[in-house]
Design an enzyme around this catalytic site. Structure first.
Site, PDB file in Angstrom:
ATOM      1  N   GLU A  32       0.809  -1.221   0.000  1.00 34.71           N
ATOM      2  CA  GLU A  32       0.000   0.000   0.000  1.00 34.71           C
ATOM      3  C   GLU A  32       0.842   1.271   0.000  1.00 34.71           C
ATOM      4  O   GLU A  32       0.325   2.358  -0.275  1.00 34.71           O
ATOM      5  CB  GLU A  32      -0.920   0.011   1.228  1.00 34.71           C
ATOM      6  N   GLU A  83       6.695 -21.823   8.335  1.00 39.17           N
ATOM      7  CA  GLU A  83       7.079 -21.011   9.495  1.00 39.17           C
ATOM      8  C   GLU A  83       8.083 -21.717  10.393  1.00 39.17           C
ATOM      9  O   GLU A  83       8.760 -21.076  11.204  1.00 39.17           O
ATOM     10  CB  GLU A  83       5.851 -20.618  10.310  1.00 39.17           C
TER      11      GLU A  83
END
Length: 303
Positions: free
Chosen positions: A86, A117
């Site tokens: 963004e 992970e």
């Protein structure tokens, strides 16, 4: 890397306020979720000193030519990628300035790759491939114990980058690995262990602060106007005209004319109108000010 007992984590505890959740009506569940979400902002407020300290270091790094790099896994990684993506349209910066790295690579943005992970070596490798000593790196994980993220932050710190972290438990291994840890313990989730809920909301709030405050400090905002917004569609072109109107006090036709002559750059249009100069002179001032609008404004005011 030794793993803590997951059941001991605050984010994994059962929430006594949400027992019998499956027996409630839709309205009751929505109301309960809203009440729980109200506690998140208060948890973030308690972490404001940590957030402020981290932002100060991030701003220093970017002013010195570094980048802001988020590293996370699962929901946390996706939130980092979202915040990074963004920044170019909102603040007119290069996509390279703020980046998001997620365990499992770009495919993990849309598809859950849960075992990624646990790969500490991948975390070290991914950090080593991107991070430099000039950068600021933020590790994001709700548990604060994700091996991929901890290893990435350890590697970034070894390289010499500024290191910060966001976790939703207290006294986490990730906090120990980072120089500037941020801990937002939001408490047990509405659905036990579903950290995309309150923990995810807390992380999003903190990421909003990290990127937005940093960009304000770098001169990408004038007053409360996002003067660096990129006019890439009809809505944003109209927004640029409104920004110029608000910043200069001119009417819509005049603002639209300045925007057209400025090539759709609100900063340039404002400076052109404010100092009765041409586009090239406005661009030169911004260049001399290293694209900091406020500094460019001061340069022209002091002519």
């Amino acid at each position: 890397m030794e793993q803590a007992n997951i059941s001991e984590l605050l984010t994994e505890q059962r929430n006594e306020r949400t027992r019998h959740l499956d027996r409630l009506s839709i309205e009751e569940i929505a109301e309960l979720m809203n009440r729980e979400d109200e506690t998140v902002a208060l948890s973030v407020r308690k972490a404001l000193p940590q957030i402020t300290a981290a932002i100060e270091r991030i701003v220093e790094a970017l002013r010195s030519g570094g980048r802001l790099i988020y590293i996370g896994a699962g929901t946390s990684g996706r939130l980092g990628v979202l915040d990074a993506s963004e920044c170019p349209p909102t603040f007119g910066v290069s996509p390279e300035l703020v980046q998001g790295i997620i365990a499992g690579g770009d495919r993990a943005i849309r598809h859950a790759i849960e075992n990624a992970e646990d790969d500490a070596e991948a975390g070290r490798r991914d950090a080593a491939a991107v991070v430099t000593a000039h950068d600021a790196v933020v590790g994001i994980t709700a548990s604060g114990r994700t091996p991929y993220v901890i290893a990435a932050i350890q590697e970034a710190r070894r390289i010499g980058a500024v290191t910060a972290s966001i976790s939703c438990n207290s006294g986490t291994p990730l906090s120990a690995a980072a120089e500037w840890p941020i801990e937002v313990p939001v408490g047990p989730e509405i659905v036990t262990g579903s950290t995309r809920l309150k923990a995810g909301t807390a992380q999003k709030l903190v990421l909003n602060m990290l990127s937005t405050v940093t960009m304000i400090q770098l001169g990408k905002v004038h007053d409360n106007l996002m003067v660096n917004v990129q006019a890439t569609n009809h809505k944003l072109k109209q927004r640029v005209v409104h920004i110029v109107m608000d910043a200069t006090g001119v009417d819509r036709p005049t603002a639209a004319d300045y925007c057209e002559r400025a090539g759709g750059d609100a900063r340039v249009a404002i400076l052109m109108q404010r100092y009765a100069i041409g586009r090239e002179e406005a661009l030169d001032a911004l260049k001399r000010a290293r694209d900091h609008f406020g500094e460019a404004d001061k340069l022209l005011a002091g002519r």
